[in-house]
Design a protein around this motif. Structure first.
Motif, short mmCIF file in Angstrom:
data_model
loop_
_atom_site.label_atom_id
_atom_site.label_comp_id
_atom_site.label_asym_id
_atom_site.label_seq_id
_atom_site.Cartn_x
_atom_site.Cartn_y
_atom_site.Cartn_z
N GLU A 196 0.83 -1.21 0.00
CA GLU A 196 0.00 0.00 0.00
C GLU A 196 0.86 1.26 0.00
O GLU A 196 1.89 1.33 0.67
CB GLU A 196 -0.91 0.01 1.23
N ILE A 197 0.41 2.26 -0.74
CA ILE A 197 1.11 3.54 -0.80
C ILE A 197 0.36 4.56 0.04
O ILE A 197 -0.84 4.81 -0.18
CB ILE A 197 1.27 4.00 -2.26
N GLY A 198 1.05 5.12 1.03
CA GLY A 198 0.42 6.02 1.99
C GLY A 198 0.33 7.46 1.54
O GLY A 198 -0.51 8.22 2.02
N GLN A 199 1.20 7.86 0.63
CA GLN A 199 1.15 9.21 0.06
C GLN A 199 2.14 9.31 -1.08
O GLN A 199 3.16 8.62 -1.11
CB GLN A 199 1.48 10.28 1.11
N ALA A 200 1.81 10.14 -2.06
CA ALA A 200 2.69 10.42 -3.19
C ALA A 200 2.57 11.90 -3.53
O ALA A 200 1.53 12.51 -3.33
CB ALA A 200 2.32 9.56 -4.40
N GLN A 201 3.66 12.47 -4.02
CA GLN A 201 3.64 13.86 -4.46
C GLN A 201 4.56 14.01 -5.67
O GLN A 201 5.59 13.33 -5.78
CB GLN A 201 4.13 14.80 -3.34
N LEU A 202 4.19 14.92 -6.55
CA LEU A 202 5.04 15.25 -7.70
C LEU A 202 5.64 16.63 -7.49
O LEU A 202 4.94 17.56 -7.06
CB LEU A 202 4.23 15.20 -8.99
N PHE A 203 6.92 16.78 -7.81
CA PHE A 203 7.63 18.05 -7.62
C PHE A 203 8.34 18.46 -8.91
O PHE A 203 8.77 17.62 -9.69
CB PHE A 203 8.65 17.93 -6.49
N ILE A 204 8.47 19.76 -9.10
CA ILE A 204 9.20 20.33 -10.22
C ILE A 204 10.51 20.91 -9.70
O ILE A 204 10.51 21.71 -8.78
CB ILE A 204 8.39 21.43 -10.92
N PRO A 205 11.65 20.51 -10.27
CA PRO A 205 12.92 21.06 -9.79
C PRO A 205 13.09 22.53 -10.15
O PRO A 205 12.43 23.04 -11.06
CB PRO A 205 13.98 20.21 -10.52
N GLN A 206 14.01 23.18 -9.45
CA GLN A 206 14.49 24.47 -9.91
C GLN A 206 15.52 24.19 -10.99
O GLN A 206 16.49 23.47 -10.76
CB GLN A 206 15.13 25.28 -8.78
N PHE A 207 15.32 24.78 -12.17
CA PHE A 207 16.20 24.52 -13.29
C PHE A 207 17.27 25.60 -13.31
O PHE A 207 17.08 26.69 -13.84
CB PHE A 207 15.42 24.50 -14.60
N GLY A 208 18.41 25.30 -12.71
CA GLY A 208 19.47 26.28 -12.57
C GLY A 208 20.10 26.70 -13.87
O GLY A 208 20.65 27.79 -13.97
N SER A 209 20.05 25.86 -14.89
CA SER A 209 20.71 26.19 -16.15
C SER A 209 19.72 26.59 -17.23
O SER A 209 20.08 26.71 -18.39
CB SER A 209 21.53 24.99 -16.64
N VAL A 210 18.44 26.78 -16.86
CA VAL A 210 17.42 27.15 -17.83
C VAL A 210 16.90 28.54 -17.50
O VAL A 210 16.48 28.80 -16.39
CB VAL A 210 16.25 26.15 -17.82
N GLY A 211 16.96 29.46 -18.44
CA GLY A 211 16.43 30.79 -18.22
C GLY A 211 17.31 31.60 -17.28
O GLY A 211 18.51 31.36 -17.14
N ILE A 212 16.72 32.59 -16.60
CA ILE A 212 17.46 33.45 -15.69
C ILE A 212 16.76 33.49 -14.35
O ILE A 212 15.56 33.27 -14.25
CB ILE A 212 17.60 34.88 -16.25
N ASN A 213 17.51 33.76 -13.30
CA ASN A 213 16.91 33.84 -11.97
C ASN A 213 16.21 35.17 -11.77
O ASN A 213 16.58 36.18 -12.35
CB ASN A 213 17.99 33.67 -10.90
N GLU A 214 15.19 35.18 -10.93
CA GLU A 214 14.50 36.40 -10.56
C GLU A 214 14.59 36.58 -9.05
O GLU A 214 14.91 35.66 -8.32
CB GLU A 214 13.03 36.35 -10.99
N ASN A 215 14.28 37.80 -8.59
CA ASN A 215 14.28 38.08 -7.16
C ASN A 215 13.01 37.49 -6.56
O ASN A 215 11.98 38.15 -6.49
CB ASN A 215 14.35 39.59 -6.93
#
Length: 342
Positions: A240-259
């Protein structure tokens, strides 16, 4: 979209202790199996349309045909999961480990009811992340698994962390990965971390927490912007699976960072809501834009303005699920989470 993924990945932390039960669908398929091409996409479409209550991992198998490139790109973890469930044929669907399992064609008719009923069960665990980053092919993260049920202490529980590729184009291979009618493959399992055995949970008493950190070079990824991570807790005794979650990484090499900061003096209410909500500010803020994204990083609502506000009313008519709300105010950006229950 790539710029957006950075913002969401920066704050992929957990929801509250009343975390909604998310049901894990595990799909076993083969890219040269004609019947898989007919039924596996229907399972993926269901997951895409019900992101608030379910997520999915697709394991590609060596049968019935051996020429599945995605299987060969990680045959060890795929074989281990096939053996764990004793899967003998594909397409095969398993819901939350032991809630329902069988041929995909037969499960499709009851899939919505089964997942809907299962999502109403209280989660045994909260699954959250302190950090999750992907930079130059290196995936690093730190996950926290918090016990929400005192009976967990008697169970044989393991934590699984799985890197998947949300959408893999057949055209991304120089030679076809398989010859069924599918032109792309979704939720493809790329790596189980550290392996298919998972990590044994130790602090299982009520509110007990286990933290699992890792650093892993990802290989065979066709599009790094499609990398997602599914984390779940499974009972090895009854599966039995008690919980699952999907997450999106921070893509450090894609695009530019913002404040990006967590607080701009804004309060979001009600939360949970019925699809619409309000933003109240402690001081007048020049709110330029309010944007809402689902947990796949897709923009589902946007409201632009450029006036001083202490209250912003958002009429988004969102469907049931978990969302990120991005508030832009001058040079500052805040991201808050909201749960929608209709």
């Amino acid at each position: 979209m790539k710029k957006l993924l950075i913002l969401l990945g920066f704050l992929v932390s957990a929801y509250s202790n009343a975390q909604t039960k998310v049901v894990l669908i595990e799909q076993f398929s083969n890219s040269s199996c004609s019947i898989c091409g007919q039924f596996s996409p229907s399972i993926y479409n269901y997951a895409n349309n019900n992101t608030g209550i379910t997520t999915l991992i697709a394991y590609h198998t060596s049968f019935p045909y051996f020429n599945d490139s995605m299987y060969f790109e990680n045959r060890v973890d795929a074989d281990a999961r096939v053996s764990y469930y004793n899967v003998l044929g594909v397409p095969y669907t398993i819901i939350d480990g032991n809630v329902a399992r069988g041929g995909s064609s037969s499960l499709l008719t009851s899939l919505s009811t089964t997942v809907g009923n299962r999502s109403m069960v209280a989660a045994d665990y909260e699954v959250s992340t302190v950090s999750l980053d992907l930079d130059a092919g290196l995936l690093t993260g730190s996950f926290v698994f918090t016990s929400l049920n005192s009976s967990n202490s008697t169970k044989n529980l393991v934590a699984h962390i799985v890197a998947i590729e949300a959408d893999v184009l057949k055209s991304s291979y120089s030679a076809s990965p398989g010859n069924n009618i599918e032109t792309h493959y979704e939720y493809v399992m790329r790596k189980m971390i550290p392996d298919a055995n998972g990590t044994i949970l130790v602090n299982k008493t009520l509110n007990g927490m286990d933290t699992i950190s890792f650093s892993l070079p990802l290989t065979n990824i066709k599009d790094m912007s499609q990398v997602r991570v599914v984390a779940f807790v499974q009972n090895n005794t009854n599966k039995e699976i008690g919980q699952a979650q999907l997450f999106i990484p921070q893509f450090g090499s894609v695009g530019i960072n913002e404040n990006v900061i967590e607080e701009v003096g804004a309060t979001l209410f009600p939360n949970p809501s019925n699809g619409n909500f309000n933003l109240s500010f402690s001081d007048d803020e020049i709110v330029k834009e309010v944007s809402v994204y689902n947990q796949f990083g897709e923009l589902v609502y946007s409201q632009k303005q450029n006036t001083l506000n202490k209250l912003v009313i958002v009429s988004a008519n969102l469907s049931t699920g978990l969302y990120n709300v991005k508030i832009s105010s001058g040079s500052k950006v805040a991201i808050k989470k909201i749960t929608i229950i209709n």
